[in-house]
Design an enzyme around this catalytic site. Structure first.
Site, PDB file in Angstrom:
ATOM      1  N   HIS A  60     -10.380  13.238   1.415  1.00 26.39           N
ATOM      2  CA  HIS A  60      -8.949  13.520   1.342  1.00 26.39           C
ATOM      3  C   HIS A  60      -8.195  12.199   1.309  1.00 26.39           C
ATOM      4  CE1 HIS A  60      -9.059  17.848   3.195  1.00 26.39           C
ATOM      5  NE2 HIS A  60      -9.952  17.673   2.237  1.00 26.39           N
ATOM      6  N   GLU A  62      -5.739  11.120   3.019  1.00 25.05           N
ATOM      7  CA  GLU A  62      -5.504  10.558   4.345  1.00 25.05           C
ATOM      8  C   GLU A  62      -6.742   9.823   4.864  1.00 25.05           C
ATOM      9  OE1 GLU A  62      -4.954  13.714   3.282  1.00 25.05           O
ATOM     10  OE2 GLU A  62      -3.686  14.773   4.715  1.00 25.05           O
ATOM     11  N   CYS A  90      -4.468  18.338   7.089  1.00 27.92           N
ATOM     12  CA  CYS A  90      -5.334  19.439   7.527  1.00 27.92           C
ATOM     13  C   CYS A  90      -5.927  19.083   8.900  1.00 27.92           C
ATOM     14  CB  CYS A  90      -6.445  19.660   6.499  1.00 27.92           C
ATOM     15  SG  CYS A  90      -7.705  18.358   6.494  1.00 27.92           S
ATOM     16  N   CYS A  93      -8.152  15.832   8.847  1.00 27.58           N
ATOM     17  CA  CYS A  93      -7.360  14.599   8.740  1.00 27.58           C
ATOM     18  C   CYS A  93      -6.552  14.367  10.013  1.00 27.58           C
ATOM     19  CB  CYS A  93      -6.454  14.661   7.525  1.00 27.58           C
ATOM     20  SG  CYS A  93      -7.386  14.685   5.972  1.00 27.58           S
TER      21      CYS A  93
END
Length: 168
Positions: A60, A62, A90, A93
């Site tokens: 991701h 992040e 999410c 993260c």
């Protein structure tokens, strides 16, 4: 003289940088999420989703930005840094954000189904965890949400024309 002064410290400016990264993800046919990590007004890291490219569910924006920032700082602690991300983090993260001890998280679009910064749950300020982050929501929200909506609309149309069920 009448032109506004650009504040390079502003949330609006740094979210624009995250939006640029999200646009790169969109072009690469990744879910368009972009992230930047900022310390003392300087960008330490920039990343976009690379889940499909790397075949890695943890890639991701992040997560990638945090790893880059740790490398730039030379420490896993990012206590004086801010993460700008186009979509609410999410749970995965958010857990990483707490562990690196970010001072602040700024995001654009909320994620009512899976957001872990206050929408579905709030891991960033969970009382029993060892760290809590300040949260700023809704920065350039319309642009962030629009990019996500355009992406998923396009995907559904492509899947429909290919005879596949898009699912969501």
């Amino acid at each position: 003289m009448d032109e506004p002064i650009i504040d390079l410290q502003s949330d609006h400016y740094f979210m624009g940088e995250a939006l640029r990264m999200a646009a790169c993800a969109y072009e690469a046919e990744e879910v368009p999420v972009g992230a930047v990590v900022v310390r003392q007004g300087r960008i330490l890291a920039r990343a976009c989703n690379q889940v499909e490219l790397l075949k890695d569910a943890t890639a991701h924006a992040e997560m990638l930005a945090l790893t880059q920032a740790e490398s730039a700082v030379g420490d896993w602690r990012l206590t004086d840094c801010t993460l700008y991300v186009t979509k609410e983090p999410c749970p995965m993260c958010a857990g990483a954000i707490v562990h690196v001890r970010l001072a602040r998280v700024v995001f654009g679009a909320t994620d009512p189904k899976g957001g872990a910064a206050g929408s579905a749950l709030n891991l960033l300020q969970f009382p029993s965890l060892n760290h809590r982050c300040d949260i700023t929501r809704g920065v350039r929200e319309e642009e962030c949400r629009g990019l996500l909506m355009d992406f998923f609309t396009q995907r559904r149309q492509e899947n429909k024309s290919n005879g596949q069920d898009a699912g969501a």
